[in-house]
Each structure stands twice: as structure tokens, then as C-alpha cells.
Design an enzyme around this catalytic site. Sequence first.
Site, PDB file in Angstrom:
ATOM      1  N   GLU A 194      -5.744  -3.318   3.064  1.00 51.36           N
ATOM      2  CA  GLU A 194      -6.593  -3.052   1.895  1.00 51.36           C
ATOM      3  C   GLU A 194      -8.059  -2.984   2.326  1.00 51.36           C
ATOM      4  O   GLU A 194      -8.833  -2.189   1.820  1.00 51.36           O
ATOM      5  CB  GLU A 194      -6.432  -4.158   0.848  1.00 51.36           C
ATOM      6  CG  GLU A 194      -5.293  -3.947  -0.113  1.00 51.36           C
ATOM      7  CD  GLU A 194      -3.963  -3.722   0.561  1.00 51.36           C
ATOM      8  OE1 GLU A 194      -3.519  -4.625   1.284  1.00 51.36           O
ATOM      9  OE2 GLU A 194      -3.379  -2.645   0.391  1.00 51.36           O
ATOM     10  N   ASN A 271       1.270   0.034   3.966  1.00 50.29           N
ATOM     11  CA  ASN A 271       0.590   1.196   3.404  1.00 50.29           C
ATOM     12  C   ASN A 271      -0.571   1.674   4.275  1.00 50.29           C
ATOM     13  O   ASN A 271      -0.937   1.041   5.255  1.00 50.29           O
ATOM     14  CB  ASN A 271       0.052   0.835   2.019  1.00 50.29           C
ATOM     15  CG  ASN A 271      -0.898  -0.356   2.058  1.00 50.29           C
ATOM     16  OD1 ASN A 271      -0.451  -1.489   2.087  1.00 50.29           O
ATOM     17  ND2 ASN A 271      -2.186  -0.110   2.105  1.00 50.29           N
ATOM     18  N   ASP A 316      -0.282   2.714  -2.016  1.00 52.13           N
ATOM     19  CA  ASP A 316      -0.050   1.356  -1.499  1.00 52.13           C
ATOM     20  C   ASP A 316       1.435   1.006  -1.538  1.00 52.13           C
ATOM     21  O   ASP A 316       1.813  -0.129  -1.790  1.00 52.13           O
ATOM     22  CB  ASP A 316      -0.890   0.324  -2.283  1.00 52.13           C
ATOM     23  CG  ASP A 316      -0.801  -1.092  -1.709  1.00 52.13           C
ATOM     24  OD1 ASP A 316      -0.418  -1.233  -0.529  1.00 52.13           O
ATOM     25  OD2 ASP A 316      -1.099  -2.051  -2.444  1.00 52.13           O
TER      26      ASP A 316
HETATM   27 CA    CA Z   1      -1.053  -3.236   0.589  1.00 45.99          CA
END
Ligand code: CA
Length: 694
Positions: A194, A271, A316
Site C-alpha cells: 500500500e 497486489n 488491491d
Molecule cells: Ca493490499
Amino acid sequence: MKFFKILLIFFGFALISCSKEFNISEERIINADAEPENWMSHARTYDEKRFSPLNQISPDTISDLGLAWKFTTDTNRGHEASPIVVDGVMFTTSAWSVVYALNAATGELLWKYDPLVDKEWGYNACCDVVNRGVAVWEGKVLLGALDGRLIALNATDGSLLWETLTIDKEKPYTITGAPRVLKDMVLIGNGGAELGVRGYVTAYNIKNGKKIWRFYTVPGDPSLDFENPILEKASKTWKGGEWWKIGGGGTVWDSMAFDPELDLLYIGVGNGSPWNRYIRSPGGGDNLFLSSIVALKPDTGEYIWHYQTTPGDTWDYTATQHMILADIEIDQKVRKVIMQAPKNGFFYVVDRKNGEFISAKNYVPVNWALKIDEETGRPIENNKTNYKGTVKEVKPGPLGGHNWHPMSYSPETGLAYIPAQELSFLYGDTEDFVYDKNTWNTGIDIAATIPPKDPNELQELLTSLKGHLSAWNPVTQKEVWRAQYEWPWNGGVLSTAGNLVFQGTSDGRLIAYTADKGTKVWEIETYNGIGAPPITYSIDGVQYISVIIGYGGAFPLTSGVPSPNMGAKSNGQVLTFKLNGKETILKPKTYKSMIKPPPSLADFATISKGEYEFHQHCQFCHGAGAGGGGVIPDLQMMTEETHKTFLGIVLGGAHKNKGMISFKDMLTEDQALAIHEYLISQANATYLMQKGQD
Ligand code: CA
């Protein structure tokens, strides 16, 4: 006769002393069914089924199930550990990577090890400062600490044997996953996609912590040498962007499985960094090996095959969800399969010898793809939900149709038990993405993530969030039974030969269902959200069911939604049950009611600016709309003292020893003051609403 007695005493003594050596080995884990009293590996067996042959607790006896003992940890942050139990000792972890060795029959603390993770490192954790447990091997306890250290402890007393840094500390890597151990190697990955990192998994020598091999899941800078030929191939599937400057993602933050017969190690890959593929790889492409199951040779880390669940991921949609190996009959043939219910909402059955696609069907409502093509095994994306240049509601959202909470597979019922959830999300494209190494880099429009202010709209959004336990037949790809919940983010699952399935819920209940039919046969209120999977073991012929409770993780932190029945700041607890257990679970103090906030005097523009900056920098921990989620301090309930020292905390770092870093490099004083005004405005709105309800 006397001689035999002495011999017996001698062997008896030898048995006791060597039974306390915590001598878990590859051979013992492979033959785990020969000693079902122990839980020796993360999911009990290398195939990660989370199924136990123990059957003393069954639908016939479960009405007598009660609390045997409880143990309270030192933190109220999220608890996600799956313990290891061997030789009568339980090894488990709390948030902040603290390890506890407990007498598994009584809960007595034998030793505790705190790796003293710098609390400021918690800022790098996307999804709370959680830890999913340790591995135990030949007298050692292996721990992946949040700050990237891999640590080996003496299992007898918790003393440090060795530690090694597995990450570059210039980058926002974190470890939350449990190490896996095989062939005298300890395997560990990490998270951080992230914020922006490059994913990999590493094998270390268990004797001394020396690195044996490392497999990167995504290519690095293509102008430099590739670490191996497969990454050069993979780099052809990345087009036009400069992903390597942000990291590319593909972190191996949780799931692994091992097939000793095929000699293959399976890793679940996460992701992309950033999420938005139109920034990451504007020329298109699958972006290998994002969102894939990858099979490696365990001795060398050599690539063998991959199956990508979400080619060109832009939502994601990690494939780090729990993977289960089983031999199941499909079309009259026994197939060696690997099964996964990744975030993207489809349940996959893949041949684990070669990665060949067998079947996939959605286990929750899905609108990002129309279906998975049966010939190619690739999703057919839905153009109507494509968010390029716009904002679209997509199902599932980034928290997934199923997140990290492990599923279970019972070979007796032939069913997989999936902790499923229904959460959609508004994905917005953004034109002005600028990589900032100090914060999240998803590349999606933050404004679209701000919750609605209209109380009715907000209520509608909250009631749309749902969870359920799905008993799924992997052969027919159909749900056989379902237990419906009011809330998402429910716990991992255990199935047993007692025809039972156990699951904890985010609203604080531990529940047992019959494995075949899904009839609820037992339930207990624990007063704290449960995410961790229950496990089972036995000592002296008594079967125990154990689970660590403690609400936390990505959902409460990012959404700000608390667990409905949770007490205020309840610390985590290990709760262990047995038939005729007589201990009690104490009801903790409930939330204190809100104090009257200072008046909101700022103008609309300031509050709006504060709202935007809050969602840009603060919502990932303090929750969208500043709800706090019941884990992190609720900023709508700030005391007079906190209001006075607001800048000192936000810019000055006054609470950095609690994990609240200084934002002086990310926010100007003006922006911080605007955030303060937004919080005062939110607090007043919530205060009025609560007063209206009283
Ligand atoms: Ca993630």
C-alpha cells in the site's frame, strides 16, 4: 523385576525430558495425523487444511463446552495469531510481535519475549500492527517481527538465539505473517504494497539465520540486471510505467503451503504498488506475478509455475489468501489440487502439479469480472465497472470477498469453509498522482473514499456491509450451506473430525456449527472481536479448543467501524475451552459516553480542506470519517488536554512512543490545523446524533 522397574523409570524419565524439547521436524509435520494432540505447524499440516482428527468435542458433547482458562495479553491492538502447541506448551503472539509461551493445559505464562519493535515503525503497517504467529522447529521458536527482523528463540526459556534483518529499512516493509519451516529452512515474506515496496520471499538457514535464497515476485528496474531469467520474462508483462520507483508490490505477506511429495512450495502473492494499474503500467499487461499463486522449488527458490488470479490487478486483489492442498475427485479422476478464495471473489481450484486451471466460481457477489473463462482460466473483465478516468463502485472492494482470515477444508465433508464478506468500494482514478515515500501510494482518488455525511446515506452504507461463513463444495463450485452475519471481518475457521466447524465473529462470539449441515450447536459471547482462527489440541486425553481474541486489522482501522459488542480498549485474550470447563469470561467496561466537544467555529472551506487531508494521511489508522474503529483512539472523543496539545502530537510527535509518528514532513501547520477543525466538526455532528438517540 527390580531391573525392569529401574528400566521403566529410566525410560519414563527419558521420555519426559525429551518430550520437552519441542522437537518439531519436517517428518513430524508430514506425519501430523499420528499425533493429533499437537498443533505443530501454522495450519496444523503442510497442506494447510486447518482440519483436526480430534473428535471428543462433537455435536453430542458440545453443550458441555466451557472455558478452561484465559490469558490476557498486553495490548488492545489486533490479534491474529494461530498458535503452535507441542509437548503441552502453547506458543502464540500478540500485536507488536510479542511472543508468549503458555502452559497449554492451564494458561500459566512460562515465558514472554518482546522484540521491542520501535512503535514508530507501526506507521508502515497498512493494516494494524498484527502478527499471525510463530513457527517451532527443533527446540527453536521463529518469529517475524513487524520491523522486518527474523528472530530465533530458545523454545525452553525464550532466550534469543539469533536474529537477522530481512528488509531494507529505508523502505516501508513490515512483517505480519507467520514463518513456515521445512528442510531446516525458515521462510518469511513481508508486506508494504500500500505504501510502495517490491515483494519477495526469503529462505534462511534455521541454524544461524544465514540467507539461502530470495525470490522476488515482480521485476525491478529493467535497465539493471534481472535477478533471474523468469523476472526478465515477467518484465515483458509490465508496460510503460516506472513501477520499480514505487516498488511494484506483489508482497508475500501471509499464505504459503508445501507439498513434500511433489517437492513444491506455494506462495500467495499480493497486489500492485500502486493499486491503480493506469499509473503502474499504463501500457497494460498482466504485471506478473502480482495476485498469483507461484510454485517454487523449496531448496533453491527456483520458479516452477504460476497461476494468476487477477491479471493486471487494479483493485488491491491480493492472492495472499490462505491456500489449501487436497486430493479430490473431479470428473472421476483424483486430482492433486490447490484451492484459494482470493480477495477478487472467485473460488479457484488449480492443479498443484503444474498450475493448470481446473475451475473457478464466484463465492460472493462480483462485478469487476463477468466470469472466469473456462478455457483460458482468465477473468473476463466487466467494462461497466472500469474506473479509468472516473469513479466506479466495484465488488468486492479492497478488503476482499475474503481477507487473511484462514479458511478450512474437511476431508470428511469435502467442503471448504470460507470466512466470506460483502464489501463494495468506490474506486476513483486520479490524474495528479505523485509518489510520496512517506505515505500510502494507491494511486486512487482519496476524495471518493470519504464517507457520506448524510446520516441516512451513512446508515445505508453501514448496513450494506455483511459477512457470512460459506461451506463450499470445490467439486461442484457451489455453496452447500451458509451462516449469515450482520458484520463483515469475521474470523478464521477450524474444522474437526467431530463434525464441527468453529469460527469467531467480529461482533465477539465464538460459534460452532455442524460441519455437514451448518446447524449452529454452540455459541459464547467473548466481548471482543475475533479474527484469529481457532485451533484444537489435547493433553492427557482432554480436547481443547483455543482462540486468541482482540479486534483489529484493516477493517476497523480504515473504516473506523468498531465491533458492536466490544468493551472499551479490551486487551487481547487467549480463550481455551474444554468439556466441563468452568472458568468465566468477564464482561469488560463498555465505552464511555462522549464528552461535549469544543464548538465548531471554522468555515466550510477549512473543514473541507481538513477532511481531505485527514483522508489523505490519517484515515488508514483512525478510520474514514474519524471513527477510530474501537482499536485506535477515537479522535472525536479527544480530551481538552489533547485538543490543547494537538499540534504537538501531530507535528511534534508527542505520542510517537505509542505509534503516532510526527507528520511534520507530510503536513504543514495550516493543514494540521484544518484537520483539527474537521475533527471538531465531526465530533459535534456525532455528539448531536448521540444526544438525539438518548
Ligand atoms: Ca493490499
